[in-house]
Every structure is written in structure tokens, then in C-alpha cells.
Design an enzyme around this catalytic site. Structure first.
Site, mmCIF file in Angstrom:
data_model
loop_
_atom_site.group_PDB
_atom_site.id
_atom_site.type_symbol
_atom_site.label_atom_id
_atom_site.label_comp_id
_atom_site.label_asym_id
_atom_site.label_seq_id
_atom_site.Cartn_x
_atom_site.Cartn_y
_atom_site.Cartn_z
ATOM 1 N N ASP A 22 0.843 -1.216 0.000
ATOM 2 C CA ASP A 22 0.000 0.000 0.000
ATOM 3 C C ASP A 22 0.874 1.260 0.000
ATOM 4 O OD1 ASP A 22 -2.330 -1.491 2.380
ATOM 5 O OD2 ASP A 22 -2.205 -1.605 0.179
ATOM 6 N N LYS A 226 18.605 7.377 7.743
ATOM 7 C CA LYS A 226 18.475 5.918 7.559
ATOM 8 C C LYS A 226 19.827 5.294 7.842
ATOM 9 C CE LYS A 226 17.543 7.018 3.400
ATOM 10 N NZ LYS A 226 17.400 7.002 1.933
ATOM 11 N N ASP A 251 18.725 2.366 -3.043
ATOM 12 C CA ASP A 251 19.877 1.920 -3.855
ATOM 13 C C ASP A 251 21.087 1.556 -2.995
ATOM 14 O OD1 ASP A 251 21.981 4.654 -4.576
ATOM 15 O OD2 ASP A 251 20.261 4.728 -3.232
HETATM 16 C C1 PEQ Z 1 22.733 9.175 -0.445
HETATM 17 C C2 PEQ Z 1 21.937 10.310 0.060
HETATM 18 O O1 PEQ Z 1 20.670 10.478 -0.512
HETATM 19 P P1 PEQ Z 1 19.565 9.362 -0.583
HETATM 20 O O2 PEQ Z 1 20.132 8.279 -1.482
HETATM 21 O O3 PEQ Z 1 19.315 8.881 0.824
HETATM 22 O O4 PEQ Z 1 18.402 10.080 -1.205
HETATM 23 C C3 PEQ Z 1 22.658 11.573 -0.169
HETATM 24 O O5 PEQ Z 1 22.711 11.979 -1.360
HETATM 25 O O6 PEQ Z 1 23.101 12.138 0.793
HETATM 26 MG MG MG Z 2 20.192 6.642 -2.418
#
Ligand code: PEQ
Ligand code: MG
Length: 302
Positions: A22, A226, A251
Site C-alpha cells: 500500500d 536511515k 539503492d
Molecule cells: C545518499 C543520500 O541520498 P539518498 O540516497 O538517501 O536520497 C545523499 O545523497 O546524501
Molecule cells: Mg540513495
């Protein structure tokens, strides 16, 4: 628990997973865009999700922009999203200062980072400074340091984020505030050591803070993006999400996929960012539930 990530390639597998979710929680760099280049098929995939009443939330460890600035970036690509669905590590840091530390009014935060990070912190009523140290010329002499860099107990926290203008003055100030005051918090927006740009990667906040971590021996940094619980707390405080029917799409294994696993969220790795299929299959520490070439693959579903 499978010890292998399942590649979503054929339309039946993609649709099966798509129908079971969802809420899609998207990382940004390497999933939606690479620096300022929109990744192929993303607009169509987000439009498809909206058409199918999927909730889409964007959770970036990039601390350089305010949510308004991010919303402008999404809008510049004409992506169908709401500003309230955007969470950055700058916002999660501001949330931590306000809601976890209940940061005192008579203290201030030294920011080794961008104006966007400072603004997000000030927007929760916390006094932040540091942008003035974006010097363009190196120190004229050591005297400059000795005159400018001094302990200051009014600094209750040092926050380090991604900073393209990092310099020795900033490191000296951050080091001095952290080590001279036992009550000064040492906070870092995110641990990403690199981030994806056009067709290569560049150092990110995890690499910016590394020299400071090497120098500061008596205090462990607290990371706030994260995969830490602070980021999910910051999201859950705003939305009452059914995480059982949520999917973390990212990613990077050590931030995005660990973030999903820490919160029992389905994990889907995309190969449009920092992790190649070979890198994924050549390690067994972090196993996403699924992996896919990119969001473009969803566009087979009508
Ligand atoms: C890697 C990070 O970005 P995200 O991949 O969490 O959007 C960042 O560019 O600091
Ligand atoms: Mg990223």
C-alpha cells in the site's frame, strides 16, 4: 528467511509484489534521480502508483536541502508528489533536536553543513549557526585559528551533514565545541560515505565527518538518518503507517535496505544507484527481499 534476493523481472512477479504493497517508501538519490538528472521511467512509475492509490513517501539521507527546496526539485521534474511526503535527514535531525533532546532555548547548534540544514533546524525553533564559516580562502595564519577557535559552552550540539565547502576552520570549531564541553551532543545527519552523481559516486556526509570521528576520542557520534530508528520515528510521528504493507525502495544496502529490515518493511533494491547487481550478489551480509533494474520496470503494469 531467504538467503538470496529475488530479482523482479517478469510482469507477473512485479505485479504480485506491487499489489501486496500500500505504501512505497522511496529513497531519492540513486532511485528517483542522480544529482540533477531524473532517472528514466520514474515519472511514469510514480504516476502509475498514484493511479493505483498507492501512498508514496520520500526519505532521503541527503541533508542539504529544506523540504520546500526538495519539493521544488520534485516539481521541476513534474513529479506527482506532496510536500508532506518528503523526509530528509535534515528534517529528521531537526525532529531529534526538538522532540528527543528537547533542545534548550538558551543553547545553540553549530552546523558543519549547508544553509538548508541550518534552516530546517531553525524552523523547529532551535538556534543554529556555522554558515559564516564557508570561507573561500585558507587561513592566513595559525593565529587566525587561535583567535577564532575557542571553547563555547553555549554550543549544546554540533551537527555534521554533507558540506561541499568543508574546511579546516569548521573542523577546528566542531572539534573544540564537542571535546571542550561534556554536555555538547555530537550529531551526524547520515552515514552515507558516497552518493551517486551522473555516472560515478562522490563523498557524502559519512566521509565529511570521518576526520572529526578520528580526532574526537571521548564521544561517539549519534547518526540520525536511515537506517536509524530516529528516521522511522520521525515518519511515524507524522503518519500512522501499516508497515506490514509498506516497501522500502532504495539503492544503498547499508542505509536503505537495513532501514527496511530494522523496521520489518519489505525491501526492494534498485540497480540505478550506488549498488550494482554484482556487488549485491557478491555479499551475504544484507539480503533485500527483492531487487529490480529500476522503477522503470514497474511501467510494464497497466
Ligand atoms: C545518499 C543520500 O541520498 P539518498 O540516497 O538517501 O536520497 C545523499 O545523497 O546524501
Ligand atoms: Mg540513495
Amino acid at each position: 528467511m531467504s538467503n538470496k534476493s529475488f530479482k523482479l523481472e517478469n510482469i507477473n512477479d512485479i505485479k504480485r509484489v506491487f499489489d501486496s504493497i500500500d505504501t512505497f517508501i522511496f529513497d531519492c538519490d540513486g532511485v528517483i534521480w542522480r544529482a540533477n538528472n531524473l532517472i528514466k521511467g520514474v515519472k511514469e512509475a510514480l504516476t502509475l502508483m498514484k493511479k493505483n492509490n498507492k501512498r508514496t513517501i520520500f526519505v532521503t539521507n541527503n541533508s542539504t536541502k529544506t523540504r520546500e527546496e526538495y519539493f521544488k526539485k520534485f516539481s521541476s521534474f513534474d513529479l506527482p508528489i506532496d510536500i508532506n511526503d518528503i523526509f530528509s535527514s535534515a528534517y529528521s535531525t531537526a525532529y531529534y533536536l526538538r522532540n528527543v533532546l528537547d533542545f534548550p532555548k538558551d543553547k545553540r547548534v553549530y552546523v558543519l553543513g549547508t544553509q538548508g540544514l541550518i534552516k530546517e533546524i531553525e524552523d523547529v525553533g532551535v538556534n543554529a549557526f556555522g554558515y559564516e564559516d564557508n570561507i573561500t580562502e585558507p587561513f592566513a595564519s595559525e593565529e587566525d585559528i587561535f583567535n577564532e577557535v575557542k571553547p563555547d559552552d553555549s554550543v549544546g550540539a554540533v551537527v555534521v551533514g554533507f558540506d561541499m565547502k568543508v574546511n579546516y576552520k569548521k573542523y577546528s570549531k566542531a572539534y573544540t565545541y564537542i571535546t571542550s564541553n561534556p554536555d555538547c551532543h555530537f550529531l551526524v545527519t547520515n552515514s552515507d560515505i558516497t552518493y551517486p552523481v551522473q555516472n560515478f559516486v562522490l563523498p557524502e556526509a559519512g566521509s565529511v565527518v570521518a576526520p572529526l570521528i578520528a580526532a574526537v576520542k571521548n564521544k561517539e557520534p549519534v547518526f540520525l538518518g536511515k537506517p536509524t530508528a530516529n528516521m522511522i520515528n520521525c515518519i511515524s510521528q507524522k503518519f500512522n503507517l501499516d508497515l506490514k504493507r509498506a516497501c522500502m525502495v532504495g539503492d544503498r544496502l547499508d542505509t536503505d535496505m537495513v532501514f527496511g529490515k530494522n523496521n520489518n518493511i519489505t525491501t526492494l533494491l534498485v540497480l540505478t544507484g550506488v549498488t550494482s547487481e554484482e556487488a549485491l550478489l557478491n555479499q551475504d551480509k544484507i539480503i533485500p527481499d527483492y531487487y529490480i533494474e529500476g522503477l522503470n520496470s514497474f511501467n510494464q503494469i497497466q
